[in-house]
Design a protein around this motif. Structure first.
Motif, PDB file in Angstrom:
ATOM      1  N   GLY A  80       0.804  -1.220   0.000  1.00  0.00           N
ATOM      2  CA  GLY A  80       0.000   0.000   0.000  1.00  0.00           C
ATOM      3  C   GLY A  80       0.833   1.263   0.000  1.00  0.00           C
ATOM      4  O   GLY A  80       0.304   2.370  -0.041  1.00  0.00           O
ATOM      5  N   ALA A  81       2.162   1.109   0.034  1.00  0.00           N
ATOM      6  CA  ALA A  81       3.072   2.259   0.109  1.00  0.00           C
ATOM      7  C   ALA A  81       3.538   2.662  -1.282  1.00  0.00           C
ATOM      8  O   ALA A  81       4.714   2.599  -1.617  1.00  0.00           O
ATOM      9  CB  ALA A  81       4.263   1.917   0.994  1.00  0.00           C
ATOM     10  N   TYR A  82       2.589   3.047  -2.112  1.00  0.00           N
ATOM     11  CA  TYR A  82       2.921   3.481  -3.461  1.00  0.00           C
ATOM     12  C   TYR A  82       2.342   4.869  -3.711  1.00  0.00           C
ATOM     13  O   TYR A  82       1.499   5.360  -2.963  1.00  0.00           O
ATOM     14  CB  TYR A  82       2.379   2.495  -4.501  1.00  0.00           C
ATOM     15  CG  TYR A  82       0.906   2.191  -4.359  1.00  0.00           C
ATOM     16  CD1 TYR A  82      -0.072   3.103  -4.801  1.00  0.00           C
ATOM     17  CD2 TYR A  82       0.464   0.996  -3.797  1.00  0.00           C
ATOM     18  CE1 TYR A  82      -1.422   2.825  -4.662  1.00  0.00           C
ATOM     19  CE2 TYR A  82      -0.874   0.715  -3.651  1.00  0.00           C
ATOM     20  CZ  TYR A  82      -1.811   1.625  -4.092  1.00  0.00           C
ATOM     21  OH  TYR A  82      -3.148   1.359  -3.952  1.00  0.00           O
ATOM     22  N   ARG A  83       2.827   5.498  -4.774  1.00  0.00           N
ATOM     23  CA  ARG A  83       2.330   6.811  -5.180  1.00  0.00           C
ATOM     24  C   ARG A  83       1.607   6.663  -6.511  1.00  0.00           C
ATOM     25  O   ARG A  83       1.968   5.807  -7.330  1.00  0.00           O
ATOM     26  CB  ARG A  83       3.484   7.796  -5.319  1.00  0.00           C
ATOM     27  CG  ARG A  83       4.284   8.035  -4.045  1.00  0.00           C
ATOM     28  CD  ARG A  83       5.580   8.767  -4.365  1.00  0.00           C
ATOM     29  NE  ARG A  83       6.487   7.927  -5.134  1.00  0.00           N
ATOM     30  CZ  ARG A  83       7.469   8.384  -5.889  1.00  0.00           C
ATOM     31  NH1 ARG A  83       7.646   9.692  -6.014  1.00  0.00           N
ATOM     32  NH2 ARG A  83       8.265   7.552  -6.541  1.00  0.00           N
ATOM     33  N   GLY A 111      12.271   2.783 -10.472  1.00  0.00           N
ATOM     34  CA  GLY A 111      10.833   2.619 -10.270  1.00  0.00           C
ATOM     35  C   GLY A 111      10.410   1.160 -10.267  1.00  0.00           C
ATOM     36  O   GLY A 111      10.796   0.386 -11.154  1.00  0.00           O
ATOM     37  N   ARG A 112       9.648   0.778  -9.270  1.00  0.00           N
ATOM     38  CA  ARG A 112       9.159  -0.591  -9.136  1.00  0.00           C
ATOM     39  C   ARG A 112       7.754  -0.578  -8.545  1.00  0.00           C
ATOM     40  O   ARG A 112       7.354   0.384  -7.885  1.00  0.00           O
ATOM     41  CB  ARG A 112      10.058  -1.419  -8.204  1.00  0.00           C
ATOM     42  CG  ARG A 112      11.482  -1.646  -8.697  1.00  0.00           C
ATOM     43  CD  ARG A 112      11.527  -2.602  -9.872  1.00  0.00           C
ATOM     44  NE  ARG A 112      12.905  -2.914 -10.263  1.00  0.00           N
ATOM     45  CZ  ARG A 112      13.644  -2.175 -11.084  1.00  0.00           C
ATOM     46  NH1 ARG A 112      13.141  -1.046 -11.566  1.00  0.00           N
ATOM     47  NH2 ARG A 112      14.866  -2.531 -11.400  1.00  0.00           N
ATOM     48  N   GLN A 135      -8.083   9.685 -17.073  1.00  0.00           N
ATOM     49  CA  GLN A 135      -6.695   9.975 -16.752  1.00  0.00           C
ATOM     50  C   GLN A 135      -5.851   8.705 -16.861  1.00  0.00           C
ATOM     51  O   GLN A 135      -6.376   7.584 -16.891  1.00  0.00           O
ATOM     52  CB  GLN A 135      -6.579  10.544 -15.339  1.00  0.00           C
ATOM     53  CG  GLN A 135      -7.279  11.880 -15.131  1.00  0.00           C
ATOM     54  CD  GLN A 135      -7.101  12.395 -13.728  1.00  0.00           C
ATOM     55  OE1 GLN A 135      -5.980  12.572 -13.263  1.00  0.00           O
ATOM     56  NE2 GLN A 135      -8.203  12.649 -13.044  1.00  0.00           N
ATOM     57  N   ALA A 136      -4.536   8.911 -16.907  1.00  0.00           N
ATOM     58  CA  ALA A 136      -3.613   7.782 -17.003  1.00  0.00           C
ATOM     59  C   ALA A 136      -2.567   7.913 -15.892  1.00  0.00           C
ATOM     60  O   ALA A 136      -1.439   8.361 -16.125  1.00  0.00           O
ATOM     61  CB  ALA A 136      -2.946   7.746 -18.372  1.00  0.00           C
ATOM     62  N   PRO A 137      -2.920   7.546 -14.659  1.00  0.00           N
ATOM     63  CA  PRO A 137      -1.971   7.680 -13.552  1.00  0.00           C
ATOM     64  C   PRO A 137      -0.813   6.699 -13.650  1.00  0.00           C
ATOM     65  O   PRO A 137      -0.974   5.549 -14.040  1.00  0.00           O
ATOM     66  CB  PRO A 137      -2.834   7.373 -12.320  1.00  0.00           C
ATOM     67  CG  PRO A 137      -3.916   6.479 -12.845  1.00  0.00           C
ATOM     68  CD  PRO A 137      -4.214   6.989 -14.216  1.00  0.00           C
ATOM     69  N   VAL A 138       0.377   7.196 -13.292  1.00  0.00           N
ATOM     70  CA  VAL A 138       1.549   6.344 -13.129  1.00  0.00           C
ATOM     71  C   VAL A 138       1.576   5.919 -11.659  1.00  0.00           C
ATOM     72  O   VAL A 138       1.350   6.741 -10.769  1.00  0.00           O
ATOM     73  CB  VAL A 138       2.836   7.105 -13.497  1.00  0.00           C
ATOM     74  CG1 VAL A 138       4.069   6.238 -13.224  1.00  0.00           C
ATOM     75  CG2 VAL A 138       2.798   7.542 -14.955  1.00  0.00           C
ATOM     76  N   VAL A 139       1.837   4.634 -11.424  1.00  0.00           N
ATOM     77  CA  VAL A 139       1.806   4.097 -10.048  1.00  0.00           C
ATOM     78  C   VAL A 139       3.147   3.462  -9.746  1.00  0.00           C
ATOM     79  O   VAL A 139       3.623   2.597 -10.493  1.00  0.00           O
ATOM     80  CB  VAL A 139       0.690   3.055  -9.877  1.00  0.00           C
ATOM     81  CG1 VAL A 139       0.500   2.710  -8.407  1.00  0.00           C
ATOM     82  CG2 VAL A 139      -0.622   3.533 -10.483  1.00  0.00           C
ATOM     83  N   SER A 140       3.791   3.868  -8.667  1.00  0.00           N
ATOM     84  CA  SER A 140       5.114   3.345  -8.345  1.00  0.00           C
ATOM     85  C   SER A 140       5.401   3.545  -6.862  1.00  0.00           C
ATOM     86  O   SER A 140       4.812   4.421  -6.215  1.00  0.00           O
ATOM     87  CB  SER A 140       6.186   4.077  -9.170  1.00  0.00           C
ATOM     88  OG  SER A 140       7.484   3.596  -8.886  1.00  0.00           O
ATOM     89  N   ILE A 141       6.298   2.741  -6.309  1.00  0.00           N
ATOM     90  CA  ILE A 141       6.729   2.957  -4.942  1.00  0.00           C
ATOM     91  C   ILE A 141       7.643   4.172  -4.890  1.00  0.00           C
ATOM     92  O   ILE A 141       8.162   4.604  -5.923  1.00  0.00           O
ATOM     93  CB  ILE A 141       7.478   1.721  -4.371  1.00  0.00           C
ATOM     94  CG1 ILE A 141       8.681   1.350  -5.243  1.00  0.00           C
ATOM     95  CG2 ILE A 141       6.534   0.553  -4.267  1.00  0.00           C
ATOM     96  CD1 ILE A 141       9.536   0.265  -4.630  1.00  0.00           C
TER      97      ILE A 141
END
Length: 205
Positions: A162-165, A176-177, A199-205
């Motif tokens: 759950g610790a992602y942006r 980025g992972r 929208q097209a969110p980028v999701v990464s830690i």
């Protein structure tokens, strides 16, 4: 919610189905064979068929609150699976009146292709896969659905944290992972909350 999930037998797809069931949702999936998703739960409806079979795809989409695609190229599989799959889903959604679509893309697709030298290098190495994502995104953006495109960087088999942006302006960089478990959790949360529309969110830690 009732969720239609495509790519459910893949590494991310299985986690997504498991998390959706744990959250109390009903799930309908398209499978090449009924045994390719070894989950014993009455809330999973299995439709056996192929992405190029309109009746099978429509049966999965029918009555869904959201359609989630986690399709990806598999070894020996078609290099246009994402584009072809989304095209079939969009046709089924138009036929059934289903509006919400969350589709797995990749960081480096479309306008993010020039975010860094590393992304440009990655696109050269896996050019066919990225072209598939580009074409898929173009179809999604041109559709009349309530869409969200999800762009993770490199995926791992780590645990859910759950610790992602998540942001449309995020640039993960070479380190980025994101774990597949966190990717599944993010996509499920987008379906539940209805955020990141168009929208097209980028999701990464």
């Amino acid at each position: 919610m009732k969720l239609a999930i495509f790519g459910a037998s893949g590494a991310t797809g299985r986690l997504l189905v498991e998390q959706a069931l744990a959250a109390g949702h009903d799930v309908t999936v398209l499978l090449r064979s009924a045994g390719s998703l070894p989950l014993d739960d009455v809330r999973v409806q299995r439709i056996v068929g192929q992405l190029d079979q309109p009746d099978a795809v429509a049966a999965v989409v029918q009555g869904a609150d959201a359609v989630i695609s986690v399709l990806g190229v598999r070894k020996g599989g078609a290099l246009t699976v994402c584009t072809d799959g989304i095209r079939s889903m969009l046709q089924a959604m138009q036929h059934t009146g289903t509006q919400r679509l969350i589709a797995l893309s990749a960081y480096g697709a479309s306008e993010t292709r020039d975010h860094s030298w590393f992304i440009r290098l990655v696109r050269k190495i896996i050019r066919e896969k990225m072209r598939d994502k580009d074409a898929m995104e173009k179809l999604v953006r041109a559709s009349t659905t309530d869409w969200t495109l999800v762009r993770p960087p490199a995926l791992t088999n780590g645990a859910a944290t759950g610790a992602y942006r998540a942001s449309t302006s995020l640039k993960p960089g070479i380190t980025g992972r994101l774990s597949r478990a966190d990717l599944a959790g993010f996509m499920l949360s987008v379906a539940e909350r209805g955020d990141f529309l168009y929208q097209a969110p980028v999701v990464s830690i």
